[in-house]
Design a protein around this motif. Sequence first.
Motif, short mmCIF file in Angstrom:
data_model
loop_
_atom_site.label_atom_id
_atom_site.label_comp_id
_atom_site.label_asym_id
_atom_site.label_seq_id
_atom_site.Cartn_x
_atom_site.Cartn_y
_atom_site.Cartn_z
N GLY A 10 0.79 -1.23 0.04
CA GLY A 10 -0.02 0.03 -0.01
C GLY A 10 0.69 1.37 -0.04
N ALA A 11 1.84 1.39 0.78
CA ALA A 11 2.67 2.28 0.85
C ALA A 11 3.52 2.57 -0.60
N ARG A 14 0.90 4.17 -3.16
CA ARG A 14 1.01 5.45 -2.43
C ARG A 14 2.25 6.36 -3.01
N ALA A 15 3.49 5.76 -2.86
CA ALA A 15 4.44 6.56 -3.26
C ALA A 15 4.69 6.79 -4.78
N ARG A 16 4.25 5.52 -5.37
CA ARG A 16 4.62 5.55 -6.88
C ARG A 16 3.32 6.41 -7.57
N ARG A 17 2.27 6.50 -6.85
CA ARG A 17 0.80 7.56 -7.44
C ARG A 17 1.45 9.03 -7.13
N ALA A 18 2.33 9.42 -6.02
CA ALA A 18 2.65 10.81 -5.72
C ALA A 18 3.84 11.03 -6.46
N LEU A 38 -8.79 1.48 -3.78
CA LEU A 38 -7.43 1.82 -3.87
C LEU A 38 -7.04 2.75 -2.61
N SER A 39 -8.15 3.44 -2.17
CA SER A 39 -7.92 4.23 -0.73
C SER A 39 -7.50 3.13 0.48
N ARG A 40 -8.38 1.97 0.59
CA ARG A 40 -8.25 1.02 1.68
C ARG A 40 -6.79 0.63 1.48
N ILE A 41 -6.36 0.23 0.25
CA ILE A 41 -5.02 -0.69 0.11
C ILE A 41 -4.07 0.39 0.57
N GLU A 42 -3.78 1.77 0.12
CA GLU A 42 -2.98 2.52 0.26
C GLU A 42 -2.78 2.78 2.04
N ASN A 43 -4.04 2.83 2.69
CA ASN A 43 -3.99 2.96 4.12
C ASN A 43 -4.08 1.76 4.88
N GLU A 69 9.07 -5.17 -4.73
CA GLU A 69 10.47 -5.09 -4.33
C GLU A 69 10.27 -3.44 -3.27
N GLN A 70 9.70 -2.52 -3.89
CA GLN A 70 9.48 -1.28 -3.35
C GLN A 70 8.82 -1.35 -1.89
N ALA A 71 7.88 -2.57 -1.86
CA ALA A 71 7.12 -2.58 -0.73
C ALA A 71 8.05 -3.20 0.66
N GLY A 72 9.26 -3.71 0.06
CA GLY A 72 10.22 -4.07 0.97
C GLY A 72 11.31 -3.02 1.49
#
Length: 183
Positions: A10-11, A14-18, A38-43, A69-72
């Motif tokens: 989720g993070a 959110r980071a890629r979307r930003a 999407l909001s629930r996934i990001e949060n 990989e970014q998730a890690g």
Amino acid sequence: MPTDQANRFGAAVRARRAELAITLDQLAAASGVSRGTLSRIENDALNTSLANATAIARALGVALSDLLEQAGSEPVLVPAAELTTFTADNGIRRASLARPAPGVELIAYSVPPGARSAEFPAHRSRTEEVLHVLAGRLEYVVGEHRYQLAAGDTLSARADAPHHFGNPGKRVCAFHMLTITPR
């Protein structure tokens, strides 16, 4: 997807979307996943399905593996007892220490005296291997080049040719290898 990995996913979304400067509504339209989902996934309020994760990655213009990989990318402590290790028939021990970024892996090797690795095929073009010998002696052969390393020595070499390593010494060789594969 385990909960902690789902939270980091989720993070990463959110980071890629930003990074792309797009809104949740724009991502929803591009991915076919609802704004609310999407909001629930990001949060971190929802673990998503593989189908949704794939659609989100595609809409963000990255491979799903890149988002995972970014998730890690948050700090990760792996106790020594939990390292993934493999020991070959000839006694060479390989422990995967970390994958801190896409295309980057840190590996610890322990090579008994006289042992030699199998021949590794060429990696992707421009792949680099950085070897640092902690103890003992190491011979590293890549293509037509042969390198002799002792404790404290570090070698950076292209690994886009067949290669192998061995211990020509009389005691165990311990070394770390950082493999960097271009994207």
